[in-house]
Design a protein around this motif. Structure first.
Motif, PDB file in Angstrom:
ATOM      1  N   SER A   1       0.842  -1.200   0.000  1.00 40.49           N
ATOM      2  CA  SER A   1       0.000   0.000   0.000  1.00 40.49           C
ATOM      3  C   SER A   1       0.878   1.252   0.000  1.00 40.49           C
ATOM      4  CB  SER A   1      -0.903   0.005   1.232  1.00 40.49           C
ATOM      5  OG  SER A   1      -1.735   1.159   1.242  1.00 40.49           O
ATOM      6  N   PRO A   2       0.557   2.246  -0.840  1.00 42.59           N
ATOM      7  CA  PRO A   2       1.346   3.474  -0.852  1.00 42.59           C
ATOM      8  C   PRO A   2       1.337   4.147   0.517  1.00 42.59           C
ATOM      9  CG  PRO A   2      -0.062   3.382  -2.781  1.00 42.59           C
ATOM     10  CD  PRO A   2      -0.495   2.275  -1.881  1.00 42.59           C
ATOM     11  N   TRP A   3       2.485   4.702   0.873  1.00 46.00           N
ATOM     12  CA  TRP A   3       2.690   5.320   2.178  1.00 46.00           C
ATOM     13  C   TRP A   3       3.332   6.687   1.955  1.00 46.00           C
ATOM     14  CZ3 TRP A   3       8.051   5.061   4.128  1.00 46.00           C
ATOM     15  CH2 TRP A   3       8.203   5.650   5.389  1.00 46.00           C
ATOM     16  N   ARG A   4       3.099   7.626   2.850  1.00 44.13           N
ATOM     17  CA  ARG A   4       3.506   9.014   2.627  1.00 44.13           C
ATOM     18  C   ARG A   4       5.004   9.280   2.786  1.00 44.13           C
ATOM     19  NH1 ARG A   4       0.539  11.725   7.912  1.00 44.13           N
ATOM     20  NH2 ARG A   4       1.072  10.085   9.379  1.00 44.13           N
ATOM     21  N   ALA A   5       5.775   8.233   3.049  1.00 48.96           N
ATOM     22  CA  ALA A   5       7.244   8.340   3.054  1.00 48.96           C
ATOM     23  C   ALA A   5       7.771   9.285   4.123  1.00 48.96           C
ATOM     24  CB  ALA A   5       7.743   8.767   1.676  1.00 48.96           C
ATOM     25  N   GLY A   6       7.041   9.379   5.217  1.00 49.27           N
ATOM     26  CA  GLY A   6       7.430  10.240   6.334  1.00 49.27           C
ATOM     27  C   GLY A   6       6.295  10.242   7.347  1.00 49.27           C
ATOM     28  N   ALA A   7       6.095  11.357   8.000  1.00 50.27           N
ATOM     29  CA  ALA A   7       4.998  11.491   8.975  1.00 50.27           C
ATOM     30  C   ALA A   7       4.427  12.896   8.872  1.00 50.27           C
ATOM     31  CB  ALA A   7       5.499  11.220  10.388  1.00 50.27           C
ATOM     32  N   ASN A   8       3.261  13.069   9.513  1.00 53.27           N
ATOM     33  CA  ASN A   8       2.620  14.391   9.588  1.00 53.27           C
ATOM     34  C   ASN A   8       2.315  14.943   8.197  1.00 53.27           C
ATOM     35  OD1 ASN A   8       2.960  14.144  12.374  1.00 53.27           O
ATOM     36  ND2 ASN A   8       4.914  15.235  12.352  1.00 53.27           N
ATOM     37  N   ALA A   9       2.983  16.018   7.811  1.00 54.11           N
ATOM     38  CA  ALA A   9       2.739  16.652   6.509  1.00 54.11           C
ATOM     39  C   ALA A   9       3.278  15.784   5.374  1.00 54.11           C
ATOM     40  CB  ALA A   9       3.394  18.031   6.471  1.00 54.11           C
ATOM     41  N   PRO A  10       2.813  16.028   4.136  1.00 55.15           N
ATOM     42  CA  PRO A  10       3.322  15.253   3.000  1.00 55.15           C
ATOM     43  C   PRO A  10       4.831  15.414   2.834  1.00 55.15           C
ATOM     44  CG  PRO A  10       1.375  16.510   2.368  1.00 55.15           C
ATOM     45  CD  PRO A  10       1.764  16.985   3.730  1.00 55.15           C
ATOM     46  N   THR A  11       5.480  14.342   2.421  1.00 55.00           N
ATOM     47  CA  THR A  11       6.887  14.412   2.027  1.00 55.00           C
ATOM     48  C   THR A  11       6.933  14.989   0.616  1.00 55.00           C
ATOM     49  OG1 THR A  11       7.500  12.515   3.390  1.00 55.00           O
ATOM     50  CG2 THR A  11       8.966  13.066   1.559  1.00 55.00           C
ATOM     51  N   THR A  12       7.765  16.006   0.406  1.00 53.06           N
ATOM     52  CA  THR A  12       7.834  16.627  -0.914  1.00 53.06           C
ATOM     53  C   THR A  12       9.278  16.706  -1.398  1.00 53.06           C
ATOM     54  OG1 THR A  12       7.998  18.886  -0.010  1.00 53.06           O
ATOM     55  CG2 THR A  12       5.788  18.044  -0.494  1.00 53.06           C
ATOM     56  N   ILE A  13       9.433  16.663  -2.705  1.00 50.13           N
ATOM     57  CA  ILE A  13      10.727  16.887  -3.337  1.00 50.13           C
ATOM     58  C   ILE A  13      10.539  17.992  -4.377  1.00 50.13           C
ATOM     59  CG2 ILE A  13      10.391  15.084  -5.093  1.00 50.13           C
ATOM     60  CD1 ILE A  13      13.451  14.498  -4.765  1.00 50.13           C
ATOM     61  N   GLU A  14      11.506  18.907  -4.437  1.00 51.09           N
ATOM     62  CA  GLU A  14      11.370  20.057  -5.335  1.00 51.09           C
ATOM     63  C   GLU A  14      12.643  20.229  -6.150  1.00 51.09           C
ATOM     64  OE1 GLU A  14       9.862  24.726  -5.183  1.00 51.09           O
ATOM     65  OE2 GLU A  14      10.279  23.644  -3.322  1.00 51.09           O
ATOM     66  N   PHE A  15      12.467  20.537  -7.430  1.00 51.30           N
ATOM     67  CA  PHE A  15      13.578  20.762  -8.349  1.00 51.30           C
ATOM     68  C   PHE A  15      13.487  22.180  -8.913  1.00 51.30           C
ATOM     69  CE2 PHE A  15      11.974  16.352  -8.864  1.00 51.30           C
ATOM     70  CZ  PHE A  15      13.029  15.683  -8.238  1.00 51.30           C
ATOM     71  N   SER A  16      14.595  22.871  -8.927  1.00 47.26           N
ATOM     72  CA  SER A  16      14.591  24.238  -9.463  1.00 47.26           C
ATOM     73  C   SER A  16      14.651  24.252 -10.986  1.00 47.26           C
ATOM     74  CB  SER A  16      15.762  25.041  -8.890  1.00 47.26           C
ATOM     75  OG  SER A  16      17.010  24.470  -9.270  1.00 47.26           O
ATOM     76  N   THR A  17      15.095  23.158 -11.594  1.00 49.61           N
ATOM     77  CA  THR A  17      15.098  23.009 -13.054  1.00 49.61           C
ATOM     78  C   THR A  17      14.577  21.612 -13.387  1.00 49.61           C
ATOM     79  OG1 THR A  17      17.277  21.988 -13.341  1.00 49.61           O
ATOM     80  CG2 THR A  17      17.224  24.400 -13.109  1.00 49.61           C
ATOM     81  N   SER A  18      14.369  21.352 -14.655  1.00 45.16           N
ATOM     82  CA  SER A  18      13.942  20.011 -15.068  1.00 45.16           C
ATOM     83  C   SER A  18      15.066  19.008 -14.812  1.00 45.16           C
ATOM     84  CB  SER A  18      13.553  20.009 -16.545  1.00 45.16           C
ATOM     85  OG  SER A  18      14.655  20.401 -17.356  1.00 45.16           O
ATOM     86  N   VAL A  19      14.672  17.745 -14.541  1.00 38.45           N
ATOM     87  CA  VAL A  19      15.626  16.668 -14.261  1.00 38.45           C
ATOM     88  C   VAL A  19      15.144  15.390 -14.924  1.00 38.45           C
ATOM     89  CG1 VAL A  19      16.322  17.661 -12.039  1.00 38.45           C
ATOM     90  CG2 VAL A  19      14.460  15.968 -12.112  1.00 38.45           C
ATOM     91  N   ASN A  20      16.020  14.408 -14.996  1.00 36.69           N
ATOM     92  CA  ASN A  20      15.640  13.072 -15.458  1.00 36.69           C
ATOM     93  C   ASN A  20      15.696  12.098 -14.289  1.00 36.69           C
ATOM     94  OD1 ASN A  20      15.285  13.841 -18.083  1.00 36.69           O
ATOM     95  ND2 ASN A  20      17.238  13.029 -18.833  1.00 36.69           N
ATOM     96  N   ILE A  21      14.638  11.313 -14.130  1.00 36.30           N
ATOM     97  CA  ILE A  21      14.638  10.213 -13.167  1.00 36.30           C
ATOM     98  C   ILE A  21      14.225   8.974 -13.925  1.00 36.30           C
ATOM     99  CG2 ILE A  21      13.644   9.280 -11.055  1.00 36.30           C
ATOM    100  CD1 ILE A  21      13.239  12.074 -10.031  1.00 36.30           C
ATOM    101  N   GLY A  22      15.078   7.955 -13.878  1.00 34.27           N
ATOM    102  CA  GLY A  22      14.847   6.816 -14.762  1.00 34.27           C
ATOM    103  C   GLY A  22      15.010   7.276 -16.195  1.00 34.27           C
ATOM    104  N   ASP A  23      14.048   6.968 -17.021  1.00 33.49           N
ATOM    105  CA  ASP A  23      14.126   7.396 -18.425  1.00 33.49           C
ATOM    106  C   ASP A  23      13.117   8.494 -18.733  1.00 33.49           C
ATOM    107  OD1 ASP A  23      11.863   5.898 -18.135  1.00 33.49           O
ATOM    108  OD2 ASP A  23      12.173   4.641 -19.904  1.00 33.49           O
ATOM    109  N   LYS A  24      12.633   9.162 -17.673  1.00 36.95           N
ATOM    110  CA  LYS A  24      11.616  10.196 -17.874  1.00 36.95           C
ATOM    111  C   LYS A  24      12.093  11.543 -17.342  1.00 36.95           C
ATOM    112  CE  LYS A  24       7.667   7.042 -17.774  1.00 36.95           C
ATOM    113  NZ  LYS A  24       6.365   6.729 -17.124  1.00 36.95           N
ATOM    114  N   THR A  25      11.536  12.609 -17.930  1.00 38.72           N
ATOM    115  CA  THR A  25      11.863  13.968 -17.517  1.00 38.72           C
ATOM    116  C   THR A  25      10.790  14.503 -16.578  1.00 38.72           C
ATOM    117  OG1 THR A  25      13.063  14.448 -19.560  1.00 38.72           O
ATOM    118  CG2 THR A  25      12.260  16.332 -18.300  1.00 38.72           C
ATOM    119  N   LEU A  26      11.234  15.095 -15.481  1.00 41.13           N
ATOM    120  CA  LEU A  26      10.333  15.803 -14.569  1.00 41.13           C
ATOM    121  C   LEU A  26      10.604  17.291 -14.703  1.00 41.13           C
ATOM    122  CD1 LEU A  26      10.223  13.901 -11.144  1.00 41.13           C
ATOM    123  CD2 LEU A  26       8.402  14.190 -12.803  1.00 41.13           C
TER     124      LEU A  26
END
Length: 204
Positions: A72-97
């Motif tokens: 089951s998906p889990w929020r990867a932390g506690a309390n508030a949502p866990t977030t990741i932020e990028f200041s520019t575009s990036v590649n993760i795996g074979d996809k661009t974020l």
């Protein structure tokens, strides 16, 4: 004599006020948060990568497979949502974020790879609750990407959940998640060479 009594009265009142302020400060002081807010940020190439999360402790509990159910998906932390932020575009795996902020969810697996979800809407896990359970289908539809990664068993218990970001060669960052007896890692390509090519194409 009167002057002495007046000075004594002023001193007594000052001491009383000081004790009152100290007492009120102590009364208003709250206990430390069980899962303190944490933040890690690293510049890699031309990109700032930032992760915001809350850091729960193991506290003698069984985490994965009990507190955090498998499958089951889990929020990867506690309390508030866990977030990741990028200041520019990036590649993760074979996809661009694209540049921006994404919520992070993790689906643990009892045997085999675990899934890391990057939520395109930045939703909290509660947005996907239905009848007390996570609606995995709805969450997956909102994934900007999902990444499969093999969990690494830790030899010693990691008491506090933590994230770290390594700059590596200053082109590809390695993000590490660790808690209890599990470590997960994934790479983020900050597209340094591509961005240099784009820059040279514009200005040369």
């Amino acid at each position: 004599m009167k002057n002495f009594k007046f000075q004594y009265l002023v001193l007594s009142l000052s001491i009383l006020m000081a004790f009152t302020i100290i007492f009120q400060s102590q009364a208003q002081m709250q206990a430390p948060a069980p899962s303190p807010a944490s933040f890690v940020s690293q510049n890699v190439g031309f990109t700032q990568i930032s992760i915001s999360y809350s850091s729960p402790g193991v506290k003698g509990r069984t985490i994965f497979g009990d507190l955090v159910p498998y499958g089951s998906p889990w929020r990867a932390g506690a309390n508030a949502p866990t977030t990741i932020e990028f200041s520019t575009s990036v590649n993760i795996g074979d996809k661009t974020l694209n540049a921006g902020k994404y919520s992070v969810f993790i689906t643990p697996n009892q045997s085999g790879n675990w899934t890391i979800h990057f939520n395109n809407k930045g939703n909290a896990i509660y947005a996907y609750m239905q009848d007390g359970k996570v609606n995995t289908t709805a969450l997956t539809k909102d994934d900007a990407i999902s990444l499969s990664t093999s969990p690494i068993k830790l030899m010693e218990t990691q008491e506090r959940l933590s994230y770290s970001i390594s700059a590596g060669d200053n082109k590809v960052a390695k993000v590490t998640f660790a808690w209890e007896n599990v470590k997960l890692t994934f790479d983020i390509d900050t597209q340094v060479d591509q961005k240099l090519e784009d820059f040279n194409a514009v200005f040369n």
